[in-house]
Design a protein around this motif. Sequence first.
Motif, PDB file in Angstrom:
ATOM      1  N   UNK A   1       0.841  -1.195   0.000  1.00 28.32           N
ATOM      2  CA  UNK A   1       0.000   0.000   0.000  1.00 28.32           C
ATOM      3  C   UNK A   1       0.871   1.238   0.000  1.00 28.32           C
ATOM      4  N   UNK A   2       0.346   2.287  -0.584  1.00 31.11           N
ATOM      5  CA  UNK A   2       1.031   3.585  -0.599  1.00 31.11           C
ATOM      6  C   UNK A   2      -0.021   4.633  -0.262  1.00 31.11           C
ATOM      7  N   UNK A   3       0.084   5.174   0.937  1.00 29.13           N
ATOM      8  CA  UNK A   3      -0.881   6.164   1.399  1.00 29.13           C
ATOM      9  C   UNK A   3      -0.352   7.566   1.142  1.00 29.13           C
ATOM     10  N   UNK A   4      -1.176   8.382   0.534  1.00 26.74           N
ATOM     11  CA  UNK A   4      -0.787   9.754   0.221  1.00 26.74           C
ATOM     12  C   UNK A   4      -1.481  10.743   1.149  1.00 26.74           C
ATOM     13  N   UNK A   5      -0.725  11.687   1.634  1.00 24.10           N
ATOM     14  CA  UNK A   5      -1.319  12.771   2.417  1.00 24.10           C
ATOM     15  C   UNK A   5      -1.534  13.947   1.480  1.00 24.10           C
ATOM     16  N   UNK A   6      -2.702  14.516   1.531  1.00 22.06           N
ATOM     17  CA  UNK A   6      -3.001  15.605   0.625  1.00 22.06           C
ATOM     18  C   UNK A   6      -3.782  15.132  -0.577  1.00 22.06           C
ATOM     19  N   UNK A   7      -4.253  16.071  -1.324  1.00 21.83           N
ATOM     20  CA  UNK A   7      -5.082  15.763  -2.483  1.00 21.83           C
ATOM     21  C   UNK A   7      -4.253  15.180  -3.622  1.00 21.83           C
ATOM     22  N   UNK A   8      -4.790  14.144  -4.234  1.00 24.62           N
ATOM     23  CA  UNK A   8      -4.124  13.546  -5.392  1.00 24.62           C
ATOM     24  C   UNK A   8      -4.861  13.905  -6.675  1.00 24.62           C
ATOM     25  N   UNK A   9      -5.682  14.922  -6.609  1.00 27.00           N
ATOM     26  CA  UNK A   9      -6.495  15.306  -7.758  1.00 27.00           C
ATOM     27  C   UNK A   9      -5.637  15.623  -8.976  1.00 27.00           C
ATOM     28  N   UNK A  10      -4.484  16.244  -8.727  1.00 22.17           N
ATOM     29  CA  UNK A  10      -3.654  16.691  -9.852  1.00 22.17           C
ATOM     30  C   UNK A  10      -2.666  15.648 -10.341  1.00 22.17           C
ATOM     31  N   UNK A  11      -2.659  14.480  -9.690  1.00 16.00           N
ATOM     32  CA  UNK A  11      -1.688  13.454 -10.061  1.00 16.00           C
ATOM     33  C   UNK A  11      -2.044  12.862 -11.419  1.00 16.00           C
ATOM     34  N   UNK A  12      -1.049  12.760 -12.277  1.00 17.55           N
ATOM     35  CA  UNK A  12      -1.262  12.208 -13.609  1.00 17.55           C
ATOM     36  C   UNK A  12      -0.900  10.735 -13.707  1.00 17.55           C
TER      37      UNK A  12
ATOM     38  N   UNK B   1      10.588  -1.599  -2.476  1.00 16.57           N
ATOM     39  CA  UNK B   1       9.550  -1.120  -3.381  1.00 16.57           C
ATOM     40  C   UNK B   1       9.149   0.308  -2.995  1.00 16.57           C
ATOM     41  N   UNK B   2       9.120   1.168  -4.002  1.00 14.20           N
ATOM     42  CA  UNK B   2       8.811   2.579  -3.822  1.00 14.20           C
ATOM     43  C   UNK B   2       7.583   2.964  -4.637  1.00 14.20           C
ATOM     44  N   UNK B   3       6.740   3.814  -4.077  1.00 13.48           N
ATOM     45  CA  UNK B   3       5.666   4.380  -4.882  1.00 13.48           C
ATOM     46  C   UNK B   3       6.059   5.785  -5.310  1.00 13.48           C
ATOM     47  N   UNK B   4       5.480   6.194  -6.408  1.00 12.03           N
ATOM     48  CA  UNK B   4       5.824   7.469  -7.036  1.00 12.03           C
ATOM     49  C   UNK B   4       4.560   8.090  -7.612  1.00 12.03           C
TER      50      UNK B   4
ATOM     51  N   UNK C   1       4.739   2.158  -9.224  1.00  8.83           N
ATOM     52  CA  UNK C   1       5.596   1.414  -8.303  1.00  8.83           C
ATOM     53  C   UNK C   1       6.925   1.150  -8.995  1.00  8.83           C
ATOM     54  N   UNK C   2       7.989   1.315  -8.230  1.00  7.78           N
ATOM     55  CA  UNK C   2       9.339   0.982  -8.665  1.00  7.78           C
ATOM     56  C   UNK C   2       9.945   0.049  -7.620  1.00  7.78           C
ATOM     57  N   UNK C   3      11.022  -0.594  -7.980  1.00  8.03           N
ATOM     58  CA  UNK C   3      11.740  -1.428  -7.001  1.00  8.03           C
ATOM     59  C   UNK C   3      13.234  -1.335  -7.266  1.00  8.03           C
ATOM     60  N   UNK C   4      13.967  -1.621  -6.200  1.00  8.92           N
ATOM     61  CA  UNK C   4      15.419  -1.588  -6.296  1.00  8.92           C
ATOM     62  C   UNK C   4      15.991  -2.775  -5.545  1.00  8.92           C
ATOM     63  N   UNK C   5      16.639  -3.660  -6.280  1.00  6.37           N
ATOM     64  CA  UNK C   5      17.298  -4.811  -5.674  1.00  6.37           C
ATOM     65  C   UNK C   5      18.697  -4.398  -5.227  1.00  6.37           C
TER      66      UNK C   5
END
Length: 115
Positions: free
Chosen positions: A21-32, A93-96, A36-40
Amino acid sequence: QVQLVESGGDLVQAGGSLRLSCAASGSIFSVNVMAWYRQAPGSQREWVASVERAGSTSYAASVKGRFTISRHNAESTLYLQMNSLKPEDTGVYYCNFRSAVYDSWGQGTQVTVSS
């Protein structure tokens, strides 16, 4: 800009499943694009999956058919359902979230798949 916090990483046996899960604080209305990315260890960060504003999804060839990206707009949360996990899925794992004016990253969550 939104702040992102990932969770759900764990140690799991090969063949198992996890839901990130990736929880965002603030409005995501403008997100395009949400992704998900990962780094081994010892490797560069790589793209795993993304979902665009209109809802279309894309997956890296290595995870297609095993991982599913989804979002819950009302909860400002992005998910990654990971099934049939393999040892090569191990990594942080990273969310973006990207908009026209910002590019936000979370701190990452560790996924370890044992053979």
